[in-house]
Design an enzyme around this catalytic site. Sequence first.
Site, short mmCIF file in Angstrom:
data_model
loop_
_atom_site.label_atom_id
_atom_site.label_comp_id
_atom_site.label_asym_id
_atom_site.label_seq_id
_atom_site.Cartn_x
_atom_site.Cartn_y
_atom_site.Cartn_z
N PRO A 190 1.14 -0.77 0.08
CA PRO A 190 0.11 -0.25 0.16
C PRO A 190 0.56 1.01 -0.03
CG PRO A 190 -0.07 -1.39 2.65
CD PRO A 190 0.66 -1.69 1.36
N ILE A 192 2.35 5.09 -1.80
CA ILE A 192 2.38 6.51 -3.16
C ILE A 192 3.35 4.75 -4.36
CG2 ILE A 192 2.78 7.95 -4.77
CD1 ILE A 192 1.76 9.60 -2.21
N LYS A 193 2.79 4.80 -4.87
CA LYS A 193 4.06 3.57 -6.11
C LYS A 193 5.39 4.18 -5.77
CE LYS A 193 0.48 0.43 -8.29
NZ LYS A 193 0.59 -0.13 -9.32
N MET A 208 9.15 5.53 -7.54
CA MET A 208 9.23 6.06 -8.96
C MET A 208 10.49 4.80 -9.70
SD MET A 208 9.95 10.16 -9.56
CE MET A 208 8.20 11.52 -9.10
N ASP A 222 17.44 -1.63 8.44
CA ASP A 222 18.95 -1.76 7.96
C ASP A 222 17.47 -2.90 6.19
OD1 ASP A 222 20.30 -3.66 7.34
OD2 ASP A 222 20.30 -4.25 9.02
#
Length: 584
Positions: A320, A322-323, A325, A375
């Site tokens: 879930p 915002i995708k 770039m 990490d």
Amino acid sequence: MTNHSPTARRIAKTILNGFDAYFADFQNITLGAKARFERAAWQEAHRANKERIDIYKTKVNQVVKLVHSVTSKDTSMLELWHEARATFAQLVANHSNYEIAETFFNSVFCSQFHHAHIHDSNLFVKPSRPPDDKPLRDYSIYISYSGHDGLEYMIEDILDDYGFSIPWENKERDIANICASLRAAPLAHLENEKDLRVDMLESVFYRNKAAYLVGRMMFGGEVIPLILPCLNNGRGGIFVDTVIYDHDSTSIIFSFTRSYFMVDAPIPSRVVRFLSTIMPQKTRSELYNSIGFHKHGKTEFYRHILAHMKVSSDKFVIAPGIKGMVMCVFTLPSYPVVFKVIKDKFDRPKTVTEEIVREKYKFVSRSDRVGRMADTQEYTNFIFYRNRFSEELLEELQKLAPSKLEMDEKWVIIKHLYVERRMQPLNLYLQDASDQETRAAMEEYGNAIKQLAAANIFPGDMLLKNFGVTRHGRVVFYDYDELCPLTECNFRKLPEAHTVEDELSDQPWYTVGEADVFPEEFPLFFSGNPIARKAFEDQHSDLYDCRYWQRLQDRIRAGHIESAFPYRRKWRFKRRRAGAPQNP
């Protein structure tokens, strides 16, 4: 012992000798932590941390070359490695650190075969035997203390037994502070202190500018953490900074957002088992990572998720938020990590390359993460069952990262990915946050930026979606493709417009260098969330001033290393008088 070919035995012995040499080098770097702490040699400590991380790959590469030199046979024959694996299992049958040695064998095999042919007949997908479950008292890694003579005497004995080479600044004050804090909370309902037993690990946990004395309190069937962070005053004296005894705070000290501890652990599995008694929610993978055995932590993680797949039925889905770039990110809802795959082509306006992105992740793995960066474990040819992938996720991976993907009817193999703890993206967290929660999150967000900057790390892209919120409410940065050392940035004040046309222009009327950063433009990161922006500006408006950043750069270039406390500053003991603050 089953007879195997002389060549297989030579290969197995060569790899085991290489592991023992690696482990000795690892231990020797670790053993220097005490002297570095006592001399307040903080720059040396940072260099030692990077050196210790790097020796694993260096030693694996050396062993791969040695394997070729001990035989004239073709080392690409899988049958030869099948035999070598069986021989190696016999050689480490009585080895104290057989499980880490087997991980080292895996690394040599994967380097030889470029992470192909991953099968338990060729390497140790599964351990050669179950983990050692003998009682910890079979190997003395801790000292037990009784409350028979009173809490003050017990704490004094504990401090005296650690034997630092420089004196305590004021031991009586520290003892009084510790006792007052313990009696105020975890021991408040203990009717008789004679019933208290404390087990303290003999080895000290060193990290950054602190030394942590780690143990557990036991009474009435309860097991409660006891951690005493000790600091060097820079004038040849040591003091106890606070006492930690609740499980959440202990977990934060051993967090995946922190650098690895340096702790003398001749048999790491025993230390991991002890730590699991005070942090039962942490996996073996996390605990191995925390004490510097991150390669074996990878092995433990892989085994853990394979076991989870057998008892779960949900599917991997697009994460879930915002995708990104640069990355395709997916997750398994029932498992608390995300998998990140570098896209074949990056969305505009990103100009970085895949090689640069990989270097950024390597930079993070060797940096002081100061509790503000996750990490990340890197995997090659990670194998999944295809029927556990949602169709939507498969379509996205085929569209955006086809070069990283191999599939058939049964398997999905991802050639390169990163695994990271799953967090709630900060922008999503703020959508449902109350005003009070928003203010607290923005305080954390600003603190994260400041603490990263003090560690010579500039996030670059500081959009809210690039930060996550942990289960403890801490804000952590996890998008690394634009980060860089703070000292490489050129912080500038925005030039004043000379004409109305300049002021109204969509494009800057002044020259902008590649390293130029204009802090006055940071409010753009809050576009669409005016409440978050106001909360941020109420608490961190100094970040809009280029002089703040320039002063910080001057301190870093002068060799100053900031203190990064993995606990709240308000918990720190008063050093002028005895008497402890409340430590919830």
